[in-house]
Design a protein around this motif. Structure first.
Motif, PDB file in Angstrom:
ATOM      1  N   GLN A   1      14.991 -74.505 117.611  1.00  0.00           N
ATOM      2  CA  GLN A   1      14.370 -73.199 117.456  1.00  0.00           C
ATOM      3  C   GLN A   1      15.097 -72.403 116.382  1.00  0.00           C
ATOM      4  OE1 GLN A   1      11.816 -71.640 118.864  1.00  0.00           O
ATOM      5  NE2 GLN A   1      11.192 -73.129 120.415  1.00  0.00           N
ATOM      6  N   VAL A   2      14.321 -71.692 115.615  1.00  0.00           N
ATOM      7  CA  VAL A   2      14.863 -70.797 114.598  1.00  0.00           C
ATOM      8  C   VAL A   2      14.266 -69.415 114.823  1.00  0.00           C
ATOM      9  CG1 VAL A   2      15.040 -70.289 112.141  1.00  0.00           C
ATOM     10  CG2 VAL A   2      15.095 -72.674 112.929  1.00  0.00           C
ATOM     11  N   GLN A   3      15.121 -68.422 114.871  1.00  0.00           N
ATOM     12  CA  GLN A   3      14.653 -67.047 114.996  1.00  0.00           C
ATOM     13  C   GLN A   3      14.826 -66.361 113.638  1.00  0.00           C
ATOM     14  OE1 GLN A   3      17.131 -68.227 117.422  1.00  0.00           O
ATOM     15  NE2 GLN A   3      15.298 -68.995 118.450  1.00  0.00           N
ATOM     16  N   LEU A   4      13.776 -65.652 113.233  1.00  0.00           N
ATOM     17  CA  LEU A   4      13.766 -64.974 111.944  1.00  0.00           C
ATOM     18  C   LEU A   4      13.395 -63.516 112.157  1.00  0.00           C
ATOM     19  CD1 LEU A   4      11.748 -67.716 110.044  1.00  0.00           C
ATOM     20  CD2 LEU A   4      14.202 -67.324 109.838  1.00  0.00           C
ATOM     21  N   VAL A   5      14.183 -62.624 111.609  1.00  0.00           N
ATOM     22  CA  VAL A   5      13.935 -61.194 111.777  1.00  0.00           C
ATOM     23  C   VAL A   5      13.969 -60.519 110.412  1.00  0.00           C
ATOM     24  CG1 VAL A   5      14.693 -59.052 112.848  1.00  0.00           C
ATOM     25  CG2 VAL A   5      14.982 -61.225 114.069  1.00  0.00           C
ATOM     26  N   GLU A   6      12.808 -59.966 110.031  1.00  0.00           N
ATOM     27  CA  GLU A   6      12.691 -59.279 108.749  1.00  0.00           C
ATOM     28  C   GLU A   6      13.080 -57.806 108.870  1.00  0.00           C
ATOM     29  OE1 GLU A   6       9.016 -62.137 108.907  1.00  0.00           O
ATOM     30  OE2 GLU A   6      10.002 -60.717 110.251  1.00  0.00           O
ATOM     31  N   SER A   7      13.542 -57.248 107.771  1.00  0.00           N
ATOM     32  CA  SER A   7      13.840 -55.814 107.701  1.00  0.00           C
ATOM     33  C   SER A   7      13.705 -55.358 106.251  1.00  0.00           C
ATOM     34  CB  SER A   7      15.249 -55.518 108.217  1.00  0.00           C
ATOM     35  OG  SER A   7      16.220 -56.183 107.448  1.00  0.00           O
ATOM     36  N   GLY A   8      13.633 -54.045 106.070  1.00  0.00           N
ATOM     37  CA  GLY A   8      13.626 -53.489 104.725  1.00  0.00           C
ATOM     38  C   GLY A   8      12.281 -53.053 104.197  1.00  0.00           C
ATOM     39  N   GLY A   9      11.245 -53.216 104.979  1.00  0.00           N
ATOM     40  CA  GLY A   9       9.927 -52.805 104.516  1.00  0.00           C
ATOM     41  C   GLY A   9       9.767 -51.295 104.547  1.00  0.00           C
ATOM     42  N   GLY A  10       8.593 -50.836 104.157  1.00  0.00           N
ATOM     43  CA  GLY A  10       8.319 -49.403 104.184  1.00  0.00           C
ATOM     44  C   GLY A  10       7.285 -48.991 103.171  1.00  0.00           C
ATOM     45  N   LEU A  11       7.282 -47.707 102.881  1.00  0.00           N
ATOM     46  CA  LEU A  11       6.330 -47.108 101.943  1.00  0.00           C
ATOM     47  C   LEU A  11       7.046 -46.782 100.637  1.00  0.00           C
ATOM     48  CD1 LEU A  11       3.572 -45.766 101.303  1.00  0.00           C
ATOM     49  CD2 LEU A  11       4.492 -43.680 102.357  1.00  0.00           C
ATOM     50  N   VAL A  12       6.447 -47.176  99.527  1.00  0.00           N
ATOM     51  CA  VAL A  12       7.040 -46.923  98.219  1.00  0.00           C
ATOM     52  C   VAL A  12       5.926 -46.623  97.224  1.00  0.00           C
ATOM     53  CG1 VAL A  12       7.015 -49.365  97.572  1.00  0.00           C
ATOM     54  CG2 VAL A  12       8.686 -47.826  96.522  1.00  0.00           C
ATOM     55  N   GLN A  13       6.237 -45.847  96.219  1.00  0.00           N
ATOM     56  CA  GLN A  13       5.243 -45.548  95.184  1.00  0.00           C
ATOM     57  C   GLN A  13       5.131 -46.713  94.215  1.00  0.00           C
ATOM     58  OE1 GLN A  13       6.364 -41.791  93.395  1.00  0.00           O
ATOM     59  NE2 GLN A  13       5.029 -40.682  94.802  1.00  0.00           N
ATOM     60  N   ALA A  14       3.983 -46.812  93.596  1.00  0.00           N
ATOM     61  CA  ALA A  14       3.787 -47.845  92.584  1.00  0.00           C
ATOM     62  C   ALA A  14       4.853 -47.720  91.500  1.00  0.00           C
ATOM     63  CB  ALA A  14       2.394 -47.718  91.978  1.00  0.00           C
ATOM     64  N   GLY A  15       5.383 -48.861  91.097  1.00  0.00           N
ATOM     65  CA  GLY A  15       6.465 -48.882  90.126  1.00  0.00           C
ATOM     66  C   GLY A  15       7.842 -48.899  90.745  1.00  0.00           C
ATOM     67  N   GLY A  16       7.904 -48.644  92.021  1.00  0.00           N
ATOM     68  CA  GLY A  16       9.170 -48.611  92.726  1.00  0.00           C
ATOM     69  C   GLY A  16       9.644 -49.975  93.167  1.00  0.00           C
ATOM     70  N   SER A  17      10.742 -49.979  93.928  1.00  0.00           N
ATOM     71  CA  SER A  17      11.370 -51.219  94.378  1.00  0.00           C
ATOM     72  C   SER A  17      11.664 -51.177  95.872  1.00  0.00           C
ATOM     73  CB  SER A  17      12.690 -51.444  93.626  1.00  0.00           C
ATOM     74  OG  SER A  17      12.489 -51.578  92.245  1.00  0.00           O
ATOM     75  N   LEU A  18      11.689 -52.360  96.456  1.00  0.00           N
ATOM     76  CA  LEU A  18      12.128 -52.552  97.839  1.00  0.00           C
ATOM     77  C   LEU A  18      12.856 -53.883  97.900  1.00  0.00           C
ATOM     78  CD1 LEU A  18       9.105 -51.615 100.163  1.00  0.00           C
ATOM     79  CD2 LEU A  18      11.302 -50.428 100.030  1.00  0.00           C
ATOM     80  N   ARG A  19      13.781 -53.987  98.852  1.00  0.00           N
ATOM     81  CA  ARG A  19      14.415 -55.270  99.109  1.00  0.00           C
ATOM     82  C   ARG A  19      14.224 -55.622 100.569  1.00  0.00           C
ATOM     83  NH1 ARG A  19      20.584 -57.645  98.559  1.00  0.00           N
ATOM     84  NH2 ARG A  19      20.941 -56.421 100.454  1.00  0.00           N
ATOM     85  N   LEU A  20      13.559 -56.752 100.784  1.00  0.00           N
ATOM     86  CA  LEU A  20      13.378 -57.276 102.129  1.00  0.00           C
ATOM     87  C   LEU A  20      14.526 -58.224 102.467  1.00  0.00           C
ATOM     88  CD1 LEU A  20       9.559 -58.116 102.155  1.00  0.00           C
ATOM     89  CD2 LEU A  20      10.698 -55.959 102.697  1.00  0.00           C
ATOM     90  N   SER A  21      14.905 -58.204 103.722  1.00  0.00           N
ATOM     91  CA  SER A  21      15.917 -59.124 104.230  1.00  0.00           C
ATOM     92  C   SER A  21      15.334 -59.886 105.408  1.00  0.00           C
ATOM     93  CB  SER A  21      17.167 -58.367 104.692  1.00  0.00           C
ATOM     94  OG  SER A  21      17.746 -57.630 103.644  1.00  0.00           O
ATOM     95  N   CYS A  22      15.830 -61.094 105.604  1.00  0.00           N
ATOM     96  CA  CYS A  22      15.425 -61.904 106.747  1.00  0.00           C
ATOM     97  C   CYS A  22      16.664 -62.598 107.283  1.00  0.00           C
ATOM     98  CB  CYS A  22      14.368 -62.918 106.344  1.00  0.00           C
ATOM     99  SG  CYS A  22      13.931 -64.083 107.653  1.00  0.00           S
ATOM    100  N   ALA A  23      17.044 -62.223 108.496  1.00  0.00           N
ATOM    101  CA  ALA A  23      18.200 -62.832 109.148  1.00  0.00           C
ATOM    102  C   ALA A  23      17.745 -63.978 110.024  1.00  0.00           C
ATOM    103  CB  ALA A  23      18.932 -61.785 109.984  1.00  0.00           C
ATOM    104  N   ALA A  24      18.402 -65.117 109.880  1.00  0.00           N
ATOM    105  CA  ALA A  24      18.014 -66.321 110.610  1.00  0.00           C
ATOM    106  C   ALA A  24      19.115 -66.727 111.585  1.00  0.00           C
ATOM    107  CB  ALA A  24      17.735 -67.458 109.647  1.00  0.00           C
ATOM    108  N   SER A  25      18.689 -67.307 112.698  1.00  0.00           N
ATOM    109  CA  SER A  25      19.633 -67.837 113.676  1.00  0.00           C
ATOM    110  C   SER A  25      19.003 -69.013 114.396  1.00  0.00           C
ATOM    111  CB  SER A  25      20.031 -66.748 114.686  1.00  0.00           C
ATOM    112  OG  SER A  25      18.899 -66.285 115.393  1.00  0.00           O
ATOM    113  N   GLY A  26      19.829 -69.806 115.022  1.00  0.00           N
ATOM    114  CA  GLY A  26      19.326 -70.909 115.827  1.00  0.00           C
ATOM    115  C   GLY A  26      19.541 -72.279 115.222  1.00  0.00           C
ATOM    116  N   ARG A  27      19.709 -72.337 113.905  1.00  0.00           N
ATOM    117  CA  ARG A  27      19.974 -73.605 113.231  1.00  0.00           C
ATOM    118  C   ARG A  27      20.973 -73.333 112.109  1.00  0.00           C
ATOM    119  NH1 ARG A  27      15.939 -78.539 112.609  1.00  0.00           N
ATOM    120  NH2 ARG A  27      14.818 -78.409 114.573  1.00  0.00           N
ATOM    121  N   THR A  28      21.565 -74.386 111.611  1.00  0.00           N
ATOM    122  CA  THR A  28      22.454 -74.235 110.475  1.00  0.00           C
ATOM    123  C   THR A  28      21.668 -73.684 109.295  1.00  0.00           C
ATOM    124  OG1 THR A  28      23.769 -76.103 111.230  1.00  0.00           O
ATOM    125  CG2 THR A  28      24.031 -75.417 108.921  1.00  0.00           C
TER     126      THR A  28
END
Length: 127
Positions: A1-28
């Motif tokens: 089993q692998v657990q994946l949890v995303e974060s970092g989303g949201g609302l941004v204006q066109a031309g802007g930036s966001l960084r998404l993260s995904c933390a994984a656990s359960g396997r190497t």
């Protein structure tokens, strides 16, 4: 089993930036190839980017090439998606996915070839 949890989303204006993260656990973590996919309202889920186990190989959808960058930190068991120059058409729920049987010579881009998925995170780009 692998657990994946995303974060970092949201609302941004066109031309802007966001960084998404995904933390994984359960396997190497270093044994997993990791991908990002997205699904806009009324559309099918589509490939965005993928990174190999070592981080050496990456691949992007044409629609995000040159704007998005996928990376991974094997010490922190986390994969990232840096999104720059965002457009309204990037609005979607973004999913992190793990390929537990990665290819040694390439990376997979097909949704059906990924084994585990995160719950998804909303990214909204206002125009």
């Amino acid at each position: 089993q692998v657990q994946l949890v995303e974060s970092g989303g949201g609302l941004v204006q066109a031309g802007g930036s966001l960084r998404l993260s995904c933390a994984a656990s359960g396997r190497t973590f270093s044994s997993l190839a990791l991908g990002w996919f997205r699904q806009a309202p009324g559309k099918e889920r589509e490939f965005v980017a993928v990174i190999s186990t070592s981080g050496v190989t990456t691949r992007y959808a044409d629609s995000v090439k040159g704007r998005f960058t996928i990376s991974r930190d094997n010490a922190k068991n986390t994969v990232f998606l840096q999104m720059n120059a965002l457009k309204a058409e990037d609005t979607a729920v973004y999913y992190c996915a793990a390929d537990v049987w990665p290819l040694s010579w390439s990376v997979r881009v097909s949704i059906n070839e990924y084994d585990y998925w995160g719950q998804g995170i909303q990214v909204t780009v206002s125009s």
